[in-house]
Enzyme design. Structure first.
Site, PDB file in Angstrom:
ATOM      1  N   SER A 178       0.856  -1.189   0.000  1.00 32.55           N
ATOM      2  CA  SER A 178       0.000   0.000   0.000  1.00 32.55           C
ATOM      3  C   SER A 178       0.887   1.233   0.000  1.00 32.55           C
ATOM      4  O   SER A 178       2.035   1.188   0.470  1.00 32.55           O
ATOM      5  CB  SER A 178      -0.899   0.022   1.234  1.00 32.55           C
ATOM      6  OG  SER A 178      -1.579   1.257   1.361  1.00 32.55           O
ATOM      7  N   TYR A 184      -2.050  -1.000  10.391  1.00 33.59           N
ATOM      8  CA  TYR A 184      -2.164  -1.139   8.930  1.00 33.59           C
ATOM      9  C   TYR A 184      -0.881  -0.703   8.235  1.00 33.59           C
ATOM     10  O   TYR A 184      -0.354  -1.416   7.372  1.00 33.59           O
ATOM     11  CB  TYR A 184      -3.344  -0.312   8.425  1.00 33.59           C
ATOM     12  CG  TYR A 184      -3.572  -0.466   6.937  1.00 33.59           C
ATOM     13  CD1 TYR A 184      -4.123  -1.642   6.433  1.00 33.59           C
ATOM     14  CD2 TYR A 184      -3.249   0.548   6.049  1.00 33.59           C
ATOM     15  CE1 TYR A 184      -4.332  -1.805   5.071  1.00 33.59           C
ATOM     16  CE2 TYR A 184      -3.451   0.396   4.690  1.00 33.59           C
ATOM     17  CZ  TYR A 184      -4.007  -0.782   4.204  1.00 33.59           C
ATOM     18  OH  TYR A 184      -4.192  -0.931   2.852  1.00 33.59           O
TER      19      TYR A 184
END
Length: 268
Positions: A151, A164
């Site tokens: 990401s 995350y």
């Protein structure tokens, strides 16, 4: 669902087209969109996710016959068992570890530790467990692709998203390590780094999402990158430039502005 034999073809451009593809996190979002692209190209799919009704609905909507596996990727033994079942149907050309969780976490909240663990287990550890059972056969054939999902959030830490960001940074570095380990084996490792992609996961974000990309477009570009064995790619391309610039911002300045950013809601 019964599996069907699917031969490898060669699309325009000369890149190998995958005949058999195994995808985790296939019940929605990026995983489902990638499944749709590969199915249109004639691939036989192994679709894995936690929600059997969603997986079966997806399989019915796609051309071809595909295998459905309702499994939580955090259970390594169960994941390996279904991987063995899919491998029994023939060589696997592409394995995509797409299962992922994105939930807000706050270190000072004791109950968030369990959420932190779940995010690391799903995003990082399950990526390793997904690749494990396929590697020996791919190395023996001297062919195949292992695809991890990182990401843009892996570039710098974001407030309220420690779990995350940490998990995706770890996925990026793990995939790079694996790529070097497999160098010269014929097995490629591709790391996809999505920016903001329109999925159910990002629909919960309470902040602006620049360069928001439809998931269908992301999947098309991602499959092209997998075909070409691109080591690392950020999509959309605009976010690649954002990521490069973020690395150059001094910590003091970054901290000041990032601290004001909206935060993803906590699960608890």
């Amino acid at each position: 669902m019964a599996a069907a034999d699917a031969a490898c073809a060669v699309p325009s451009g000369g890149a190998p087209r995958a005949g058999r593809v195994f995808i985790t996190g296939a019940s929605s979002g990026i995983g489902a969109a990638l499944a749709a692209v590969y199915a249109r190209r004639g691939a036989e799919l192994g679709l894995l996710g936690r929600r059997r009704p969603a997986l079966e609905a997806l399989a019915r909507s796609l051309p071809g016959n595909h295998r459905v596996y309702a499994v939580d990727v955090r259970y390594r033994a169960a994941l390996h068992a279904v991987a063995a079942d899919f491998l029994a149907g023939g060589p696997v050309d592409v394995v995509i570890a797409s299962a992922g969780i994105s939930v807000g976490t706050v270190t000072e909240e004791p109950e968030d530790f369990d959420v932190f663990e779940a995010i690391i287990d799903t995003n990082l550890n399950a990526t390793v467990a997904t690749f494990e059972p396929f590697m020996a056969a791919m190395k023996a054939r001297g062919a195949g692709r292992l695809v991890g999902i990182a990401s843009v959030a892996a570039v710098r830490g974001l407030p309220g998203a420690g779990a995350y960001c940490a998990s995706k940074a770890a996925v990026r570095n793990y995939c790079e390590s694996l790529r070097v380990e497999l160098h010269g084996s014929g097995v490629g490792v591709v790391t996809l780094a999505p920016g903001f992609i329109r999925t159910p996961m990002t629909a919960r974000n309470p902040y602006k999402m620049p360069f928001l990309m439809p998931v269908e477009r992301f999947a098309e570009l991602a499959v092209r990158a997998i075909d070409r064995n691109v080591p690392y790619i950020v999509l959309p391309w605009q976010m690649a430039w954002v990521a490069r610039l973020l690395r150059l911002v001094p910590n003091r300045l970054y901290d000041h502005y990032a601290a004001q950013r909206g935060r993803k809601p906590r699960q608890s």
